[in-house]
Design a protein around this motif. Structure first.
Motif, PDB file in Angstrom:
ATOM      1  N   LYS A   1      -4.108  13.354  -2.672  1.00 48.70           N
ATOM      2  CA  LYS A   1      -5.366  13.004  -2.095  1.00 48.70           C
ATOM      3  C   LYS A   1      -6.208  13.203  -3.354  1.00 48.70           C
TER       4      LYS A   1
ATOM      5  N   TYR B   1      10.406  14.730  -1.669  1.00 47.74           N
ATOM      6  CA  TYR B   1      10.532  13.961  -0.521  1.00 47.74           C
ATOM      7  C   TYR B   1      11.227  12.644  -0.643  1.00 47.74           C
TER       8      TYR B   1
ATOM      9  N   GLN C   1      -2.368  17.358  -6.058  1.00 44.92           N
ATOM     10  CA  GLN C   1      -2.134  16.588  -4.798  1.00 44.92           C
ATOM     11  C   GLN C   1      -2.753  15.179  -4.770  1.00 44.92           C
TER      12      GLN C   1
ATOM     13  N   ASN D   1       0.808  -1.127   0.164  1.00 44.11           N
ATOM     14  CA  ASN D   1       0.106   0.088   0.049  1.00 44.11           C
ATOM     15  C   ASN D   1       0.762   1.285  -0.126  1.00 44.11           C
ATOM     16  N   PHE D   2       0.670   2.107  -0.908  1.00 43.70           N
ATOM     17  CA  PHE D   2       1.307   3.341  -0.905  1.00 43.70           C
ATOM     18  C   PHE D   2       0.391   4.387  -1.071  1.00 43.70           C
ATOM     19  N   GLY D   3       0.357   5.522   0.142  1.00 45.45           N
ATOM     20  CA  GLY D   3      -0.521   6.598  -0.136  1.00 45.45           C
ATOM     21  C   GLY D   3      -0.374   7.513   0.767  1.00 45.45           C
ATOM     22  N   MET D   4       0.949   7.880   1.346  1.00 50.20           N
ATOM     23  CA  MET D   4       1.300   9.191   2.172  1.00 50.20           C
ATOM     24  C   MET D   4       1.267  10.352   1.538  1.00 50.20           C
ATOM     25  N   PHE D   5       1.261  11.488   2.529  1.00 55.91           N
ATOM     26  CA  PHE D   5       1.488  12.807   2.116  1.00 55.91           C
ATOM     27  C   PHE D   5       0.140  13.227   1.126  1.00 55.91           C
ATOM     28  N   HIS D   6      -0.855  13.291   1.803  1.00 56.28           N
ATOM     29  CA  HIS D   6      -2.191  13.572   0.973  1.00 56.28           C
ATOM     30  C   HIS D   6      -2.270  14.939   0.493  1.00 56.28           C
ATOM     31  N   GLU D   7      -1.579  15.636   1.373  1.00 56.33           N
ATOM     32  CA  GLU D   7      -1.592  17.176   1.099  1.00 56.33           C
ATOM     33  C   GLU D   7      -0.489  17.760   0.063  1.00 56.33           C
ATOM     34  N   LEU D   8       0.415  16.765  -0.152  1.00 57.37           N
ATOM     35  CA  LEU D   8       1.535  17.483  -0.856  1.00 57.37           C
ATOM     36  C   LEU D   8       1.163  16.997  -2.321  1.00 57.37           C
TER      37      LEU D   8
END
Lengths: 205, 237
Positions: B127, B93, B125, B78-85
Protein backbone atom coordinates in the motif's frame (compact mmCIF):
# COMPACT_ATOMS: atom_id res chain seq x y z
CA UNK A 1 -1.01 -29.20 3.05
CA UNK A 2 2.15 -27.26 3.92
CA UNK A 3 1.51 -24.99 0.93
CA UNK A 4 -2.05 -24.27 2.04
CA UNK A 5 -0.99 -23.55 5.62
CA UNK A 6 1.68 -21.16 4.40
CA UNK A 7 -0.81 -19.42 2.16
CA UNK A 8 -3.27 -19.25 5.03
CA UNK A 9 -0.64 -17.63 7.23
CA UNK A 10 0.03 -14.90 4.64
CA UNK A 11 -3.69 -14.45 4.11
CA UNK A 12 -4.23 -13.98 7.85
CA UNK A 13 -1.37 -11.48 7.91
CA UNK A 14 -3.14 -9.56 5.14
CA UNK A 15 -6.38 -9.53 7.19
CA UNK A 16 -4.55 -7.80 10.06
CA UNK A 17 -6.85 -6.78 12.93
CA UNK A 18 -9.94 -7.77 10.97
CA UNK A 19 -8.88 -11.35 11.58
CA UNK A 20 -9.83 -10.92 15.25
CA UNK A 21 -13.51 -10.06 14.60
CA UNK A 22 -14.84 -13.66 15.02
CA UNK A 23 -12.88 -14.02 18.28
CA UNK A 24 -14.46 -10.77 19.44
CA UNK A 25 -17.84 -12.23 18.54
CA UNK A 26 -17.33 -15.59 20.22
CA UNK A 27 -15.48 -14.42 23.33
CA UNK A 28 -16.85 -10.92 23.97
CA UNK A 29 -20.18 -10.28 22.22
CA UNK A 30 -21.77 -13.69 22.87
CA UNK A 31 -20.72 -14.02 26.55
CA UNK A 32 -21.65 -10.39 27.32
CA UNK A 33 -25.09 -10.78 25.71
CA UNK A 34 -25.62 -14.13 27.47
CA UNK A 35 -24.61 -12.57 30.81
CA UNK A 36 -26.96 -9.65 30.16
CA UNK A 37 -29.92 -11.99 29.55
CA UNK A 38 -29.06 -14.16 32.57
CA UNK A 39 -28.94 -11.11 34.81
CA UNK A 40 -32.29 -9.88 33.47
CA UNK A 41 -34.86 -10.60 36.21
CA UNK A 42 -37.67 -11.21 33.67
CA UNK A 43 -36.09 -14.05 31.71
CA UNK A 44 -35.10 -16.90 34.01
CA UNK A 45 -33.73 -19.34 31.41
CA UNK A 46 -30.50 -21.21 32.08
CA UNK A 47 -27.30 -19.69 30.62
CA UNK A 48 -26.76 -22.39 28.00
CA UNK A 49 -30.29 -22.01 26.58
CA UNK A 50 -29.71 -18.27 26.23
CA UNK A 51 -26.23 -18.83 24.77
CA UNK A 52 -27.63 -21.31 22.23
CA UNK A 53 -30.48 -18.97 21.36
CA UNK A 54 -28.06 -16.12 20.65
CA UNK A 55 -25.59 -18.49 19.02
CA UNK A 56 -28.06 -19.42 16.30
CA UNK A 57 -27.99 -15.79 15.20
CA UNK A 58 -24.40 -14.80 15.85
CA UNK A 59 -22.23 -17.84 15.17
CA UNK A 60 -23.16 -18.39 11.48
CA UNK A 61 -22.49 -14.71 10.68
CA UNK A 62 -19.11 -14.71 12.40
CA UNK A 63 -18.24 -18.03 10.78
CA UNK A 64 -18.38 -16.51 7.31
CA UNK A 65 -16.21 -13.51 8.16
CA UNK A 66 -12.79 -14.96 7.26
CA UNK A 67 -14.19 -16.49 4.10
CA UNK A 68 -15.53 -13.10 3.04
CA UNK A 69 -12.17 -11.45 3.71
CA UNK A 70 -10.34 -14.09 1.69
CA UNK A 71 -12.87 -14.05 -1.16
CA UNK A 72 -12.59 -10.26 -1.36
CA UNK A 73 -9.09 -10.82 -2.76
CA UNK A 74 -10.24 -13.54 -5.14
CA UNK A 75 -13.40 -11.84 -6.40
CA UNK A 76 -12.82 -8.10 -6.28
CA UNK A 77 -9.17 -7.13 -6.11
CA UNK A 78 -7.00 -5.92 -8.95
CA UNK A 79 -4.93 -8.76 -10.26
CA UNK A 80 -7.27 -11.46 -9.05
CA UNK A 81 -6.53 -13.28 -12.32
CA UNK A 82 -3.19 -14.31 -10.82
CA UNK A 83 -4.94 -15.85 -7.80
CA UNK A 84 -7.32 -17.76 -10.07
CA UNK A 85 -4.40 -19.07 -12.09
CA UNK A 86 -2.77 -20.38 -8.92
CA UNK A 87 -5.95 -22.16 -7.79
CA UNK A 88 -6.34 -23.54 -4.27
CA UNK A 89 -9.24 -21.24 -3.36
CA UNK A 90 -11.43 -24.09 -2.12
CA UNK A 91 -8.65 -25.57 -0.01
CA UNK A 92 -8.03 -22.23 1.71
CA UNK A 93 -11.77 -21.77 2.32
CA UNK A 94 -12.05 -25.26 3.82
CA UNK A 95 -9.08 -24.52 6.09
CA UNK A 96 -10.77 -21.28 7.18
CA UNK A 97 -13.95 -23.24 7.93
CA UNK A 98 -12.01 -25.73 10.09
CA UNK A 99 -10.07 -22.93 11.78
CA UNK A 100 -13.34 -21.22 12.62
CA UNK A 101 -14.85 -24.36 14.11
CA UNK A 102 -11.73 -24.86 16.24
CA UNK A 103 -11.58 -21.24 17.30
CA UNK A 104 -15.13 -21.30 18.72
CA UNK A 105 -14.69 -24.65 20.45
CA UNK A 106 -13.28 -23.40 23.81
CA UNK A 107 -16.41 -21.41 24.64
CA UNK A 108 -18.49 -24.60 24.53
CA UNK A 109 -16.41 -26.03 27.38
CA UNK A 110 -17.73 -23.31 29.68
CA UNK A 111 -21.06 -25.16 29.91
CA UNK A 112 -21.53 -28.52 31.61
CA UNK A 113 -22.72 -31.04 29.05
CA UNK A 114 -24.95 -33.18 31.26
CA UNK A 115 -27.49 -34.25 28.63
CA UNK A 116 -25.43 -33.94 25.45
CA UNK A 117 -27.12 -30.71 24.41
CA UNK A 118 -23.85 -28.70 24.35
CA UNK A 119 -22.25 -31.27 22.05
CA UNK A 120 -25.44 -31.31 19.98
CA UNK A 121 -25.41 -27.54 19.65
CA UNK A 122 -21.77 -27.53 18.55
CA UNK A 123 -22.50 -30.16 15.90
CA UNK A 124 -25.50 -28.19 14.70
CA UNK A 125 -23.30 -25.10 14.38
CA UNK A 126 -20.79 -27.18 12.45
CA UNK A 127 -23.47 -28.31 9.98
CA UNK A 128 -25.04 -24.86 9.60
CA UNK A 129 -21.62 -23.24 9.20
CA UNK A 130 -20.56 -25.79 6.57
CA UNK A 131 -23.77 -25.10 4.66
CA UNK A 132 -23.56 -21.34 4.99
CA UNK A 133 -19.83 -21.11 4.17
CA UNK A 134 -20.45 -23.18 1.03
CA UNK A 135 -23.37 -20.92 0.08
CA UNK A 136 -21.30 -17.79 0.66
CA UNK A 137 -18.41 -19.22 -1.38
CA UNK A 138 -20.72 -20.03 -4.30
CA UNK A 139 -22.51 -16.68 -4.17
CA UNK A 140 -19.28 -14.69 -4.05
CA UNK A 141 -17.75 -16.64 -6.94
CA UNK A 142 -20.90 -16.32 -9.05
CA UNK A 143 -21.56 -12.66 -8.28
CA UNK A 144 -17.86 -11.72 -8.37
CA UNK A 145 -18.28 -9.47 -5.37
CA UNK A 146 -18.75 -9.93 -1.64
CA UNK A 147 -21.16 -7.10 -0.79
CA UNK A 148 -24.40 -8.70 -1.88
CA UNK A 149 -23.55 -12.17 -0.48
CA UNK A 150 -22.64 -10.51 2.82
CA UNK A 151 -26.02 -8.77 2.94
CA UNK A 152 -27.78 -12.02 2.06
CA UNK A 153 -25.89 -13.78 4.89
CA UNK A 154 -26.92 -11.12 7.38
CA UNK A 155 -30.56 -11.32 6.30
CA UNK A 156 -30.46 -15.13 6.40
CA UNK A 157 -29.03 -15.21 9.88
CA UNK A 158 -31.39 -12.56 11.27
CA UNK A 159 -34.52 -14.25 9.94
CA UNK A 160 -33.48 -17.90 9.97
CA UNK A 161 -34.09 -18.57 13.66
CA UNK A 162 -37.65 -17.31 13.58
CA UNK A 163 -38.85 -18.38 10.17
CA UNK A 164 -36.67 -21.26 9.00
CA UNK A 165 -38.37 -24.56 9.61
CA UNK A 166 -35.14 -26.48 9.47
CA UNK A 167 -33.45 -24.45 12.15
CA UNK A 168 -36.53 -24.65 14.33
CA UNK A 169 -36.34 -28.43 14.12
CA UNK A 170 -32.63 -28.32 14.95
CA UNK A 171 -33.14 -26.01 17.88
CA UNK A 172 -32.91 -27.55 21.36
CA UNK A 173 -32.91 -31.06 19.94
CA UNK A 174 -30.68 -33.71 21.42
CA UNK A 175 -27.91 -35.47 19.56
CA UNK A 176 -29.77 -38.66 18.79
CA UNK A 177 -32.97 -37.01 17.67
CA UNK A 178 -33.94 -38.46 14.25
CA UNK A 179 -35.40 -35.16 12.97
CA UNK A 180 -32.16 -33.37 13.69
CA UNK A 181 -30.08 -35.99 11.92
CA UNK A 182 -32.35 -36.07 8.86
CA UNK A 183 -32.21 -32.32 8.54
CA UNK A 184 -28.49 -32.29 9.10
CA UNK A 185 -28.03 -34.71 6.18
CA UNK A 186 -30.02 -32.38 3.92
CA UNK A 187 -27.85 -29.45 5.02
CA UNK A 188 -24.65 -31.44 4.52
CA UNK A 189 -25.68 -32.63 1.05
CA UNK A 190 -26.81 -29.17 -0.12
CA UNK A 191 -23.76 -27.59 1.51
CA UNK A 192 -21.46 -30.06 -0.26
CA UNK A 193 -23.16 -29.21 -3.54
CA UNK A 194 -22.47 -25.51 -2.89
CA UNK A 195 -18.81 -26.26 -2.19
CA UNK A 196 -18.54 -28.49 -5.27
CA UNK A 197 -20.11 -25.94 -7.63
CA UNK A 198 -18.09 -23.08 -6.17
CA UNK A 199 -14.91 -25.11 -6.55
CA UNK A 200 -15.67 -25.74 -10.23
CA UNK A 201 -16.28 -22.05 -10.88
CA UNK A 202 -13.38 -20.81 -8.77
CA UNK A 203 -10.72 -21.51 -11.38
CA UNK A 204 -12.17 -19.23 -14.01
CA UNK A 205 -13.21 -15.61 -14.41
CA UNK B 1 5.75 -21.96 -28.69
CA UNK B 2 2.08 -20.95 -28.54
CA UNK B 3 -0.32 -22.26 -31.18
CA UNK B 4 -3.80 -20.80 -31.53
CA UNK B 5 -6.25 -23.01 -33.44
CA UNK B 6 -9.65 -21.47 -34.30
CA UNK B 7 -9.84 -19.66 -31.00
CA UNK B 8 -13.21 -17.96 -30.50
CA UNK B 9 -14.81 -16.39 -27.48
CA UNK B 10 -18.27 -14.93 -26.99
CA UNK B 11 -19.66 -12.74 -24.23
CA UNK B 12 -23.37 -13.40 -24.43
CA UNK B 13 -24.22 -12.98 -28.09
CA UNK B 14 -21.24 -10.76 -28.82
CA UNK B 15 -18.33 -12.51 -30.47
CA UNK B 16 -15.17 -10.98 -29.04
CA UNK B 17 -12.64 -13.33 -30.63
CA UNK B 18 -13.35 -14.88 -33.98
CA UNK B 19 -11.43 -17.92 -35.26
CA UNK B 20 -7.93 -16.85 -34.35
CA UNK B 21 -5.13 -18.93 -35.83
CA UNK B 22 -1.42 -18.32 -35.40
CA UNK B 23 1.84 -19.74 -34.14
CA UNK B 24 4.11 -17.79 -31.85
CA UNK B 25 7.71 -19.01 -31.62
CA UNK B 26 10.30 -17.75 -29.15
CA UNK B 27 10.61 -13.98 -29.15
CA UNK B 28 8.77 -10.87 -28.10
CA UNK B 29 5.40 -10.29 -29.76
CA UNK B 30 3.55 -7.00 -29.56
CA UNK B 31 -0.22 -7.21 -29.53
CA UNK B 32 -1.70 -4.02 -30.94
CA UNK B 33 -5.26 -3.01 -31.61
CA UNK B 34 -7.93 -0.46 -30.73
CA UNK B 35 -9.68 -0.60 -27.34
CA UNK B 36 -12.22 -3.42 -27.07
CA UNK B 37 -10.70 -5.41 -29.88
CA UNK B 38 -10.09 -8.50 -27.71
CA UNK B 39 -6.43 -8.22 -26.70
CA UNK B 40 -7.04 -8.84 -23.00
CA UNK B 41 -9.61 -11.53 -23.82
CA UNK B 42 -7.04 -13.31 -25.96
CA UNK B 43 -4.49 -13.18 -23.14
CA UNK B 44 -7.03 -14.54 -20.69
CA UNK B 45 -7.88 -17.35 -23.11
CA UNK B 46 -4.19 -18.25 -23.35
CA UNK B 47 -4.05 -18.48 -19.55
CA UNK B 48 -7.28 -20.55 -19.59
CA UNK B 49 -8.97 -18.03 -17.30
CA UNK B 50 -12.23 -18.35 -19.19
CA UNK B 51 -14.27 -21.49 -18.95
CA UNK B 52 -16.17 -21.20 -22.21
CA UNK B 53 -14.07 -20.53 -25.26
CA UNK B 54 -13.83 -22.65 -28.35
CA UNK B 55 -10.90 -23.88 -30.38
CA UNK B 56 -7.60 -24.94 -28.92
CA UNK B 57 -4.50 -23.27 -27.60
CA UNK B 58 -1.34 -25.35 -27.37
CA UNK B 59 1.76 -24.41 -25.47
CA UNK B 60 4.82 -26.48 -26.38
CA UNK B 61 2.40 -28.90 -28.07
CA UNK B 62 0.20 -29.43 -25.01
CA UNK B 63 -3.35 -28.12 -24.86
CA UNK B 64 -3.80 -25.33 -22.33
CA UNK B 65 -6.94 -27.06 -21.08
CA UNK B 66 -4.77 -29.93 -19.82
CA UNK B 67 -1.68 -27.94 -18.96
CA UNK B 68 -0.91 -26.51 -15.56
CA UNK B 69 -1.48 -22.78 -16.04
CA UNK B 70 0.78 -22.02 -13.07
CA UNK B 71 3.69 -22.30 -15.49
CA UNK B 72 2.55 -19.18 -17.33
CA UNK B 73 3.79 -15.79 -16.19
CA UNK B 74 0.91 -13.36 -16.42
CA UNK B 75 0.80 -9.68 -15.63
CA UNK B 76 -2.83 -8.52 -15.59
CA UNK B 77 -3.87 -5.04 -16.68
CA UNK B 78 -4.29 -4.02 -13.03
CA UNK B 79 -2.17 -5.51 -10.32
CA UNK B 80 -2.49 -4.31 -6.76
CA UNK B 81 -3.54 -6.88 -4.22
CA UNK B 82 -2.42 -7.66 -0.66
CA UNK B 83 -2.10 -4.07 0.52
CA UNK B 84 -1.00 -5.08 4.01
CA UNK B 85 1.75 -7.47 2.93
CA UNK B 86 5.28 -6.41 2.07
CA UNK B 87 6.71 -6.79 -1.43
CA UNK B 88 8.67 -9.85 -0.31
CA UNK B 89 5.62 -11.47 1.31
CA UNK B 90 3.51 -10.81 -1.78
CA UNK B 91 6.13 -12.56 -3.89
CA UNK B 92 6.25 -15.40 -1.36
CA UNK B 93 2.50 -15.73 -1.79
CA UNK B 94 2.96 -15.86 -5.56
CA UNK B 95 5.72 -18.47 -5.20
CA UNK B 96 3.26 -20.47 -3.12
CA UNK B 97 0.65 -20.20 -5.88
CA UNK B 98 3.20 -21.28 -8.48
CA UNK B 99 4.29 -24.18 -6.24
CA UNK B 100 7.92 -23.03 -6.28
CA UNK B 101 9.90 -25.13 -3.82
CA UNK B 102 10.79 -23.37 -0.57
CA UNK B 103 14.44 -24.24 -1.18
CA UNK B 104 14.69 -21.98 -4.24
CA UNK B 105 12.15 -19.40 -3.20
CA UNK B 106 14.43 -16.89 -1.51
CA UNK B 107 16.88 -16.82 -4.43
CA UNK B 108 14.04 -16.63 -6.92
CA UNK B 109 12.48 -13.64 -5.16
CA UNK B 110 15.89 -11.91 -4.96
CA UNK B 111 16.49 -12.53 -8.66
CA UNK B 112 13.13 -11.12 -9.72
CA UNK B 113 13.40 -8.11 -7.42
CA UNK B 114 16.84 -7.35 -8.83
CA UNK B 115 15.48 -7.55 -12.35
CA UNK B 116 12.90 -4.86 -11.61
CA UNK B 117 15.20 -2.82 -9.32
CA UNK B 118 13.08 -3.31 -6.24
CA UNK B 119 15.55 -5.03 -3.86
CA UNK B 120 15.60 -1.99 -1.59
CA UNK B 121 11.80 -2.00 -1.30
CA UNK B 122 11.32 -5.65 -0.42
CA UNK B 123 10.19 -4.88 3.11
CA UNK B 124 7.87 -2.03 2.06
CA UNK B 125 4.15 -2.67 2.29
CA UNK B 126 2.33 -2.84 -1.03
CA UNK B 127 0.00 0.00 0.00
CA UNK B 128 3.00 2.32 0.39
CA UNK B 129 4.31 1.77 -3.15
CA UNK B 130 3.87 4.19 -6.03
CA UNK B 131 1.93 3.13 -9.14
CA UNK B 132 5.14 2.46 -11.07
CA UNK B 133 6.65 0.39 -8.26
CA UNK B 134 3.44 -1.62 -7.99
CA UNK B 135 3.64 -2.31 -11.70
CA UNK B 136 7.19 -3.55 -11.20
CA UNK B 137 6.02 -5.89 -8.42
CA UNK B 138 3.49 -7.19 -10.93
CA UNK B 139 6.26 -7.76 -13.47
CA UNK B 140 8.42 -9.48 -10.82
CA UNK B 141 5.63 -11.87 -9.83
CA UNK B 142 5.11 -12.86 -13.45
CA UNK B 143 8.81 -13.72 -13.79
CA UNK B 144 8.88 -16.00 -10.75
CA UNK B 145 9.73 -19.60 -11.57
CA UNK B 146 11.09 -18.85 -15.07
CA UNK B 147 7.87 -19.58 -16.97
CA UNK B 148 8.06 -20.65 -20.64
CA UNK B 149 5.36 -18.19 -21.63
CA UNK B 150 5.05 -14.61 -20.48
CA UNK B 151 1.95 -12.53 -21.04
CA UNK B 152 2.08 -8.85 -20.16
CA UNK B 153 -1.09 -6.80 -20.39
CA UNK B 154 -0.05 -3.16 -20.76
CA UNK B 155 3.16 -3.63 -18.80
CA UNK B 156 4.58 -0.15 -19.23
CA UNK B 157 1.46 1.76 -18.20
CA UNK B 158 2.38 3.86 -15.19
CA UNK B 159 6.14 3.37 -15.51
CA UNK B 160 8.36 6.44 -15.71
CA UNK B 161 10.70 6.81 -18.72
CA UNK B 162 13.69 5.29 -16.91
CA UNK B 163 11.65 2.32 -15.74
CA UNK B 164 10.30 1.86 -19.27
CA UNK B 165 13.79 1.78 -20.74
CA UNK B 166 14.80 -0.79 -18.15
CA UNK B 167 11.71 -2.89 -18.79
CA UNK B 168 12.48 -2.92 -22.50
CA UNK B 169 15.95 -4.29 -21.67
CA UNK B 170 14.36 -7.05 -19.58
CA UNK B 171 11.99 -7.89 -22.43
CA UNK B 172 14.84 -8.15 -24.93
CA UNK B 173 16.65 -10.59 -22.63
CA UNK B 174 13.52 -12.66 -22.03
CA UNK B 175 12.67 -12.80 -25.73
CA UNK B 176 15.87 -14.72 -26.45
CA UNK B 177 14.69 -17.79 -24.51
CA UNK B 178 10.93 -17.43 -24.02
CA UNK B 179 7.74 -16.55 -25.84
CA UNK B 180 6.64 -13.15 -24.62
CA UNK B 181 3.39 -11.52 -25.64
CA UNK B 182 2.79 -7.92 -24.67
CA UNK B 183 -0.40 -6.00 -25.16
CA UNK B 184 0.13 -2.26 -25.30
CA UNK B 185 -0.95 0.99 -26.88
CA UNK B 186 2.55 2.47 -26.77
CA UNK B 187 3.94 2.02 -30.27
CA UNK B 188 7.49 3.09 -29.27
CA UNK B 189 7.69 0.21 -26.79
CA UNK B 190 6.63 -2.25 -29.45
CA UNK B 191 9.15 -0.90 -31.93
CA UNK B 192 11.97 -1.07 -29.40
CA UNK B 193 11.32 -4.56 -28.11
CA UNK B 194 9.17 -6.72 -30.34
CA UNK B 195 10.47 -9.08 -32.98
CA UNK B 196 6.96 -9.41 -34.42
CA UNK B 197 3.72 -7.53 -34.18
CA UNK B 198 0.19 -8.87 -34.13
CA UNK B 199 -2.48 -6.35 -35.08
CA UNK B 200 -6.02 -7.15 -34.01
CA UNK B 201 -9.26 -5.56 -35.11
CA UNK B 202 -12.81 -6.55 -34.15
CA UNK B 203 -11.70 -9.83 -32.60
CA UNK B 204 -9.68 -11.01 -35.56
CA UNK B 205 -5.99 -10.99 -36.36
CA UNK B 206 -5.44 -8.52 -39.20
CA UNK B 207 -1.71 -8.92 -39.61
CA UNK B 208 1.28 -10.63 -38.09
CA UNK B 209 4.57 -9.23 -39.23
CA UNK B 210 7.85 -7.62 -38.32
CA UNK B 211 8.15 -3.88 -37.70
CA UNK B 212 9.54 -3.45 -41.21
CA UNK B 213 6.58 -5.25 -42.77
CA UNK B 214 4.13 -3.07 -40.86
CA UNK B 215 6.00 0.03 -41.95
CA UNK B 216 5.74 -1.13 -45.57
CA UNK B 217 1.96 -1.18 -45.19
CA UNK B 218 2.15 2.55 -44.40
CA UNK B 219 4.20 3.12 -47.55
CA UNK B 220 1.58 1.35 -49.66
CA UNK B 221 -1.11 3.64 -48.21
CA UNK B 222 0.99 6.69 -49.05
CA UNK B 223 1.60 7.43 -45.38
CA UNK B 224 4.93 8.03 -43.66
CA UNK B 225 6.80 4.71 -43.32
CA UNK B 226 6.56 4.64 -39.54
CA UNK B 227 5.20 1.90 -37.35
CA UNK B 228 2.43 4.16 -36.10
CA UNK B 229 1.24 4.98 -39.62
CA UNK B 230 1.61 1.36 -40.66
CA UNK B 231 -0.59 0.35 -37.75
CA UNK B 232 -3.17 3.02 -38.67
CA UNK B 233 -3.13 1.95 -42.32
CA UNK B 234 -3.87 -1.65 -41.34
CA UNK B 235 -6.57 -0.70 -38.85
CA UNK B 236 -8.31 1.61 -41.33
CA UNK B 237 -8.11 -0.81 -44.24
Amino acid sequence: MKIIVERLFLQIKEMKLLFLIPFLGYYVVLPVCTYGYVMNPIGKADPFTIFADLGYNFIPVFSTWWIFLFLREVCENNGREVLLLGGGTTEVNLCLFVLNMLSMLPIFFVFKDTDGSVMSFYLQMLVITFFLDGGVYLLCIEMKNITLPFLITLIYCVFSTSSNEFLDVMKYSVLNNIDWMQNAIVFIVVGSLFWFLANRRSKHL
Amino acid sequence: MIELQNVSKKFGKKKVLSNLNCQLEKGVYGLLGPNGTGKTTLMRCITNLYQDWSGDIRIEGKSIRKRNSQTIGYLPQNFGMFHELSVEETLQYMCNLKRISKKYRKDEIERCLQLVYLESEKRTQIKKLSGGMLRRVGIAQSLLGNPDILLFDEPTAGLDPEERVHFKEILLQLGKRETVLISTHIIEDVEATCSSIIIMKNGTIQTIGTCEEIKEAAGKSKLKPTLEDGYLAIIRS
